[in-house]
Design a protein around this motif. Structure first.
Motif, PDB file in Angstrom:
ATOM      1  N   PHE A   1     -55.110  13.810  36.111  1.00 55.47           N
ATOM      2  CA  PHE A   1     -53.779  13.646  34.776  1.00 55.47           C
ATOM      3  C   PHE A   1     -54.144  12.525  33.569  1.00 55.47           C
ATOM      4  N   CYS A   2     -54.462  11.367  33.835  1.00 57.68           N
ATOM      5  CA  CYS A   2     -54.106  10.203  32.543  1.00 57.68           C
ATOM      6  C   CYS A   2     -55.568  11.030  32.028  1.00 57.68           C
ATOM      7  N   HIS A   3     -56.803  11.570  32.099  1.00 52.94           N
ATOM      8  CA  HIS A   3     -58.048  11.619  31.587  1.00 52.94           C
ATOM      9  C   HIS A   3     -57.324  12.676  30.529  1.00 52.94           C
ATOM     10  N   VAL A   4     -56.863  14.012  30.944  1.00 50.97           N
ATOM     11  CA  VAL A   4     -55.679  14.660  29.989  1.00 50.97           C
ATOM     12  C   VAL A   4     -55.344  14.410  29.675  1.00 50.97           C
ATOM     13  N   THR A   5     -54.486  14.285  30.041  1.00 51.85           N
ATOM     14  CA  THR A   5     -53.016  13.339  28.865  1.00 51.85           C
ATOM     15  C   THR A   5     -53.615  12.879  27.688  1.00 51.85           C
ATOM     16  N   ARG A   6     -54.062  11.890  27.927  1.00 49.10           N
ATOM     17  CA  ARG A   6     -55.051  11.269  26.382  1.00 49.10           C
ATOM     18  C   ARG A   6     -55.513  11.864  25.457  1.00 49.10           C
ATOM     19  N   THR A   7     -56.618  12.715  26.291  1.00 51.70           N
ATOM     20  CA  THR A   7     -57.276  14.300  25.828  1.00 51.70           C
ATOM     21  C   THR A   7     -56.170  14.783  24.575  1.00 51.70           C
ATOM     22  N   GLU A   8     -55.258  15.453  25.871  1.00 55.80           N
ATOM     23  CA  GLU A   8     -54.023  16.301  24.464  1.00 55.80           C
ATOM     24  C   GLU A   8     -52.983  15.778  23.547  1.00 55.80           C
ATOM     25  N   LEU A   9     -52.787  14.738  24.231  1.00 57.63           N
ATOM     26  CA  LEU A   9     -52.153  13.618  23.421  1.00 57.63           C
ATOM     27  C   LEU A   9     -52.613  12.906  21.630  1.00 57.63           C
ATOM     28  N   ALA A  10     -54.421  12.961  22.023  1.00 56.19           N
ATOM     29  CA  ALA A  10     -54.594  12.413  21.058  1.00 56.19           C
ATOM     30  C   ALA A  10     -55.442  13.541  19.897  1.00 56.19           C
ATOM     31  N   LYS A  11     -55.275  14.526  20.707  1.00 52.97           N
ATOM     32  CA  LYS A  11     -55.509  16.110  19.861  1.00 52.97           C
ATOM     33  C   LYS A  11     -53.627  16.347  18.871  1.00 52.97           C
ATOM     34  N   ILE A  12     -53.285  16.252  19.752  1.00 57.74           N
ATOM     35  CA  ILE A  12     -51.647  17.135  18.978  1.00 57.74           C
ATOM     36  C   ILE A  12     -51.453  15.584  18.474  1.00 57.74           C
ATOM     37  N   MET A  13     -51.402  14.619  18.210  1.00 56.67           N
ATOM     38  CA  MET A  13     -50.840  13.517  17.111  1.00 56.67           C
ATOM     39  C   MET A  13     -51.761  13.598  15.915  1.00 56.67           C
ATOM     40  N   ARG A  14     -52.680  14.005  16.363  1.00 57.77           N
ATOM     41  CA  ARG A  14     -53.793  14.110  15.545  1.00 57.77           C
ATOM     42  C   ARG A  14     -53.630  15.770  14.160  1.00 57.77           C
ATOM     43  N   THR A  15     -52.911  16.219  15.163  1.00 55.58           N
ATOM     44  CA  THR A  15     -52.389  17.652  14.307  1.00 55.58           C
ATOM     45  C   THR A  15     -51.086  17.249  13.865  1.00 55.58           C
TER      46      THR A  15
ATOM     47  N   VAL B   1     -53.983   5.732  30.011  1.00 56.38           N
ATOM     48  CA  VAL B   1     -53.658   6.728  29.048  1.00 56.38           C
ATOM     49  C   VAL B   1     -53.154   6.285  27.530  1.00 56.38           C
ATOM     50  N   SER B   2     -52.497   5.194  27.418  1.00 56.83           N
ATOM     51  CA  SER B   2     -51.958   4.908  26.267  1.00 56.83           C
ATOM     52  C   SER B   2     -53.136   4.528  24.970  1.00 56.83           C
ATOM     53  N   LYS B   3     -54.250   4.430  25.783  1.00 58.86           N
ATOM     54  CA  LYS B   3     -55.614   4.218  24.297  1.00 58.86           C
ATOM     55  C   LYS B   3     -55.570   5.313  23.765  1.00 58.86           C
TER      56      LYS B   3
END
Length: 804
Positions: free
Chosen positions: A292-306, A393-395
């Motif tokens: 869940f943490c790995h998925v969340t980090r990926t999803e958050l990074a994607k949405i913050m880039r957008t 996650v916070s990375k």
């Protein structure tokens, strides 16, 4: 050597003449010559008898020796014969034992081979039966029995590794491998049927069949186990990917709490429904959380880039805080055994630290930690062990930290401006001697804010963002030093060395000079105390930053320049205090140099100028001492700098007192002694508690004022005869400078013609310079005078100011 003897006749260096002289030392002893001769003859007779006996006794020795040798040879022959008989009997016995044990060895080998054969046949029977049973149980999905049986079959098969060349054994091994492959595929199919990749989970939920299938997977190829875990977790998190898609409103940072609430519910649901289905050593709960943490980090990074332009500081800090809280919860709940290589690194035991920043940093942002100077003496809390889930996650927030850094830059700029405005509005602190020179409150506020920023940043990243934050810290430490501290130091109208002698000579005798008010003195002391506090706390801040940042970046953390800036503020503050007191004493010294000392008729009490100097010292020093009570070492520096400034100036004014009569010199000597006593008592003057002055300060005062007394004693000495006067001068002052000698002659009021002859005599009486040193007009002393020391200090301070 063989027969030790004390008889003189037996000695190797026997001398007949000496021996006879020993027997007859005098003429009277010759009367006994007959008796001595008889004794010697008797001794000769005895020796002859002994020799004769020995010679006769050796007559039959050769015959006896030959007889003994023959007997020994016979004994050896007999012994050799007996040894040969024993050897022959031993060989016969050994041959007999071999014949007896030959049959026993054959029986042992037969027994060993028979045992191995029986054991192998048993293993073969077990393997054949086990393979048949395994194939039958696999078809019936009896995974509980298969788990135990499969492990046994694999263990038995290991005994036949050296028999793989036998067709029957190779065939059984292939059947075992085929059964394992079939089991793997069958178990994967069962899990796919129970938890399909698409659609909902089977209503029946977990079953005992699947639980036993997990036990079988432990024995099969590890890839089967990894495939089961991967598919189950993917199916378990499929709902999460749908609910928090990038286009959903709940996916943005302001609703990040909902992500963590969702996984908490899922983990509770998993424990209730599937907790017993998977073996405990699989750590399925932790694996679900980590994925869940790995998925969340990926999803958050994607949405913050957008949506990078929509990220604000408050929103970013909110997301960071909630994320780090969740990572802390993970660390409390799980061991981290599933991360990376499957091992958890044990945290190293930290070394004891003297850093006052070492506090519990798991509190909220609202926590305010006031850094006290006495914290260094308090026992420190042990460092919290590293969180294995930190940054999992916070990375993803690290690329966007520039928003936080820019915000802190802006906030600190506004904070410094507010400090400046508050100082102007409130004015300098009111004099309060009882508090001992309080530190400006803005200083503590600044470092509390620094503390909060450092904790926030370190919770997210210990890399480059910490370096960027350190650069901002450096910028505003310098601004605080110059705008708040140096910018509010009272301005003085005099030069860096106080009022000059030229300006004083233009004033009327006894005129007053501009002095700092009580409020200004207290302000200078308060700024000095604040600078000292900032210096110590900045050093602690540097140590804490080095602890927080990555080891590879430690060398880039350096606050030495900022600590030097606060040191300069301290030095400037002390110099202002010295200049003020020094300038206040200048009119009195000017009055001293203008007095007609040749007209003094009698020696009385101390002169008015001495009273004036003592008055200024008693007015200023107690105020400064009480306001620097918390920084005693800087008060000592103030005393030393004042002594190094005042004493050379006093000696220069002494040289201006010319001509001086004998009575005038005596009066000046009395005044000099009074000033010396006051200066020695300077650190504790006006204090109810009498303390012994520091040895470094006392040494400077004694050395400088003793020189002034020696000058006056030379002036008082008669100049006739000249040779005695010159020698007395060299002895008392130990000063080889012709300029100083010229000033002494001026003070005595000698005529130019007398001075010329005196100077010639002085040059002749000077000690010879050391070899290799050029002979110049004036020779410097080995040890610098207080005047020279003061000059060096002033030059150094001027260089520092020019550099800044």
């Amino acid at each position: 050597q063989v027969f030790p003897s004390q008889d003189p006749l037996d000695r190797a260096d026997f001398n007949a003449v000496e021996y006879i002289n020993t027997l007859f030392p005098t003429e009277q002893s010759l009367a006994n010559i007959d008796e001595v001769v008889n004794k010697i003859r008797l001794k000769i007779r005895r020796l002859d008898d002994n020799i004769r006996t020995v010679v006769r006794g050796q007559t039959n020795v050769g015959q006896d020796g030959r007889q003994a040798l023959e007997e020994a040879q016979k004994a050896i022959q007999q012994l050799f014969g007996k040894i040969k008989d024993i050897k022959d009997k031993a060989e016969k016995s050994e041959q007999m034992v071999k014949e007896i044990t030959r049959d026993i060895k054959q029986l042992d080998h037969a027994k060993r081979h028979l045992t191995t054969s029986i054991t192998t046949l048993n293993h073969l029977h077990m393997l054949a039966g086990g393979v048949d049973s395994l194939e039958a149980m696999t078809r019936r999905r009896q995974y509980g029995e298969v788990a135990n049986l499969l492990q046994g079959v694999v263990n038995v098969l290991e005994h036949f590794n050296k028999y793989m060349g036998i067709p029957q054994i190779r065939q059984l091994s292939e059947r075992v491998k085929a059964a394992q492959n079939e089991l793997g595929q069958q178990i994967l199919a069962d899990f796919e049927e129970a938890f399909p990749s698409q659609g909902t989970k089977r209503p029946g939920g977990p079953s005992n069949v699947l639980r036993d299938a997990c036990l079988v997977a432990n024995v099969l190829d590890p890839r089967i186990k990894q495939e089961i875990i991967k598919k189950f977790i993917k199916q378990h998190l499929s709902e999460y990917l749908v609910l928090f898609q990038e286009n959903q409103d709940v996916a943005w940072l302001d609703k990040i709490d909902r992500r963590y609430a969702w996984i908490k519910r899922q983990l509770v649901d998993y424990e209730e429904k599937y907790g017993r289905m998977f073996p405990q050593e699989w750590c399925m709960t932790e694996r679900i959380a980590v994925e869940f943490c790995h998925v969340t980090r990926t999803e958050l990074a994607k949405i913050m880039r957008t949506r990078a332009k929509e990220i604000e500081v408050k929103l970013l800090l909110f997301a960071i805080q909630r994320t780090t809280n969740f990572e802390g919860l993970m660390a409390k709940r799980f061991s981290g055994c599933t991360l990376a290589d499957g091992t958890v690194k044990k945290p190293e035991v930290p070394l004891p630290s003297t850093n006052p920043f070492l506090e519990d940093e798991t509190g909220t942002e609202a926590d305010e930690i006031v850094i006290e100077k006495s914290d260094a003496d308090k026992p420190k809390k042990p460092k919290v062990p590293d969180n294995p889930f930190h940054g999992i996650v916070s990375k993803c927030f690290e690329p966007h930290l520039y928003v936080y850094i820019e915000s802190q830059d802006k906030n600190l700029g506004e904070l410094i401006d507010r400090f400046v405005a508050d100082f102007k509005a409130q004015g300098p602190p009111k004099p309060n001697v009882d508090e001992g020179g309080a530190v400006l409150p803005s200083c503590a506020d600044l470092f509390v804010y620094y503390k909060k920023c450092m904790v926030q940043c370190s919770q997210l990243s210990t890399g480059e963002p910490m370096i960027a934050l350190t650069t901002i810290f450096q910028k505003y430490l310098r601004e605080y030093a110059w705008k708040i501290l140096s910018g509010n130091l009272p301005k003085t109208t005099s030069s860096s060395g106080g009022l000059t002698i030229t300006s004083l000579l233009k004033e009327k005798e006894g005129s007053e000079v501009a002095k700092f008010t009580l409020e200004e003195l207290c302000l200078i002391c308060s700024i000095l105390s604040t600078a000292e506090y900032c210096l110590a706390t900045t050093q602690q801040l540097e140590e804490k930053l080095k602890e927080k940042v990555d080891a590879s970046l430690v060398e880039r953390i350096n606050l030495t320049g900022e600590m030097d800036t606060f040191s300069i503020v301290i030095s400037n503050s002390i110099q202002l205090l010295v200049q003020d007191l020094d300038a206040a004493c200048d009119p009195a010294l000017t009055a001293m140099s203008k007095m007609q000392w040749q007209n003094v008729e009698h020696v009385g009490d101390q002169s008015p100028y001495v009273t004036s100097v003592i008055l200024h010292i008693k007015q200023n020093v107690p105020i400064i001492r009480d306001n620097l009570a918390s920084t005693r070492k800087y008060f000592t520096q103030f005393c030393i700098k004042f002594a190094n400034s005042f004493i050379p100036k006093f000696i220069n004014h002494l040289f201006k007192c010319k001509p001086i009569s004998m009575v005038g010199a005596e009066q000046l000597l009395l005044d000099t002694h009074s000033l010396k006593m006051v200066l020695l008592d300077l650190p504790s003057i006006g204090s109810q508690v009498v303390r012994k002055a520091p040895a470094s300060y006392t040494k400077i005062v004694v050395k400088g004022m003793t020189r002034a007394e020696m000058i006056l004693k030379v002036v008082m000495a008669p100049h006739e005869p000249p040779v005695v006067f010159v020698d007395n001068y060299i002895k008392l002052l130990a000063d080889c400078s012709t300029d100083t000698f010229q000033k002494i002659l001026d003070m005595k009021g000698l005529k130019r013609s007398e001075q010329s002859s005196m100077l010639d005599l002085f040059r002749q009486r000077l000690p010879a310079p050391p070899s290799g040193v050029e002979n110049t007009g004036s020779l410097s002393l080995n040890a610098p005078t207080p005047e020279q020391e003061s000059s060096r200090i002033r030059k150094l301070e001027k260089l520092i100011k020019k550099r800044l």
